[in-house]
Design a protein around this motif. Structure first.
Motif, PDB file in Angstrom:
ATOM      1  N   VAL A 106       0.851  -1.199   0.000  1.00 25.85           N
ATOM      2  CA  VAL A 106       0.000   0.000   0.000  1.00 25.85           C
ATOM      3  C   VAL A 106       0.880   1.240   0.000  1.00 25.85           C
ATOM      4  CG1 VAL A 106      -1.665   1.325   1.382  1.00 25.85           C
ATOM      5  CG2 VAL A 106      -1.998  -1.133   1.042  1.00 25.85           C
ATOM      6  N   TRP A 107       1.933   1.229   0.807  1.00 28.47           N
ATOM      7  CA  TRP A 107       2.853   2.369   0.846  1.00 28.47           C
ATOM      8  C   TRP A 107       3.514   2.562  -0.517  1.00 28.47           C
ATOM      9  CZ3 TRP A 107       8.110   3.034   0.114  1.00 28.47           C
ATOM     10  CH2 TRP A 107       8.597   4.308   0.449  1.00 28.47           C
ATOM     11  N   LEU A 108       3.991   1.465  -1.117  1.00 28.03           N
ATOM     12  CA  LEU A 108       4.632   1.568  -2.435  1.00 28.03           C
ATOM     13  C   LEU A 108       3.676   2.109  -3.481  1.00 28.03           C
ATOM     14  CD1 LEU A 108       6.686  -1.751  -2.512  1.00 28.03           C
ATOM     15  CD2 LEU A 108       7.601   0.582  -2.419  1.00 28.03           C
ATOM     16  N   ARG A 109       2.418   1.649  -3.435  1.00 31.93           N
ATOM     17  CA  ARG A 109       1.408   2.128  -4.377  1.00 31.93           C
ATOM     18  C   ARG A 109       1.184   3.632  -4.182  1.00 31.93           C
ATOM     19  NH1 ARG A 109      -3.629  -0.333  -3.104  1.00 31.93           N
ATOM     20  NH2 ARG A 109      -2.500  -2.273  -3.359  1.00 31.93           N
ATOM     21  N   SER A 110       1.184   4.086  -2.943  1.00 34.15           N
ATOM     22  CA  SER A 110       0.974   5.520  -2.687  1.00 34.15           C
ATOM     23  C   SER A 110       2.149   6.337  -3.234  1.00 34.15           C
ATOM     24  CB  SER A 110       0.756   5.794  -1.207  1.00 34.15           C
ATOM     25  OG  SER A 110       1.955   5.665  -0.487  1.00 34.15           O
ATOM     26  N   LYS A 111       3.367   5.781  -3.144  1.00 33.27           N
ATOM     27  CA  LYS A 111       4.537   6.480  -3.677  1.00 33.27           C
ATOM     28  C   LYS A 111       4.478   6.537  -5.202  1.00 33.27           C
ATOM     29  CE  LYS A 111       7.526   7.931  -1.724  1.00 33.27           C
ATOM     30  NZ  LYS A 111       7.706   9.302  -1.290  1.00 33.27           N
ATOM     31  N   ALA A 112       4.002   5.474  -5.826  1.00 35.84           N
ATOM     32  CA  ALA A 112       3.916   5.427  -7.281  1.00 35.84           C
ATOM     33  C   ALA A 112       2.880   6.431  -7.801  1.00 35.84           C
ATOM     34  CB  ALA A 112       3.571   4.022  -7.754  1.00 35.84           C
ATOM     35  N   ALA A 113       1.860   6.706  -6.991  1.00 33.54           N
ATOM     36  CA  ALA A 113       0.806   7.626  -7.390  1.00 33.54           C
ATOM     37  C   ALA A 113       1.221   9.095  -7.281  1.00 33.54           C
ATOM     38  CB  ALA A 113      -0.455   7.373  -6.560  1.00 33.54           C
ATOM     39  N   GLU A 114       2.312   9.347  -6.605  1.00 30.25           N
ATOM     40  CA  GLU A 114       2.763  10.747  -6.410  1.00 30.25           C
ATOM     41  C   GLU A 114       3.241  11.366  -7.700  1.00 30.25           C
ATOM     42  OE1 GLU A 114       5.685  10.838  -3.302  1.00 30.25           O
ATOM     43  OE2 GLU A 114       4.190  10.530  -1.768  1.00 30.25           O
TER      44      GLU A 114
END
Length: 105
Positions: free
Chosen positions: A97-105
């Motif tokens: 979930v954290w990685l996905r949030s970083k990718a969305a930035e």
């Protein structure tokens, strides 16, 4: 729940079993629930140091870091968590979930 009661129980356990990772984790989570995340961090970090396979403590540390706006530290914590407890699916999910949030930035 009842953070005050949880804190009382955790502190009681820590008196008889100093350094107990589950009791440190319980105390840390109760402090978070009581709105004291900075105080919680020391107990949660102690729980992880005593037993790195404490998924609840790891995710609570990451939650404290994210809540204080330090998303990078939260990611570093979750990365360390999956290294320490690679069999825990919950940690992998939190890290994903954290990685996905970083990718969305």
């Amino acid at each position: 729940g009842k953070p005050d009661e949880a804190m009382r129980i955790a502190r009681s356990v820590l008196l008889s079993t100093p350094g107990s990772p589950p009791a440190l984790t319980m105390l840390g989570r109760a402090l978070i629930a009581a709105g004291k995340p900075q105080q919680a961090l020391a107990h949660l970090q102690a729980a992880c140091a005593a037993d790195p396979r404490q998924p609840v403590a790891w995710t609570a540390i990451a939650d404290c870091q994210a809540a204080s706006g330090d998303l990078q530290a939260a990611g570093i914590t979750l990365a360390a968590a999956v290294q320490a407890a690679p069999a825990d699916g919950g940690l992998w999910h939190a890290y994903a979930v954290w990685l996905r949030s970083k990718a969305a930035e």
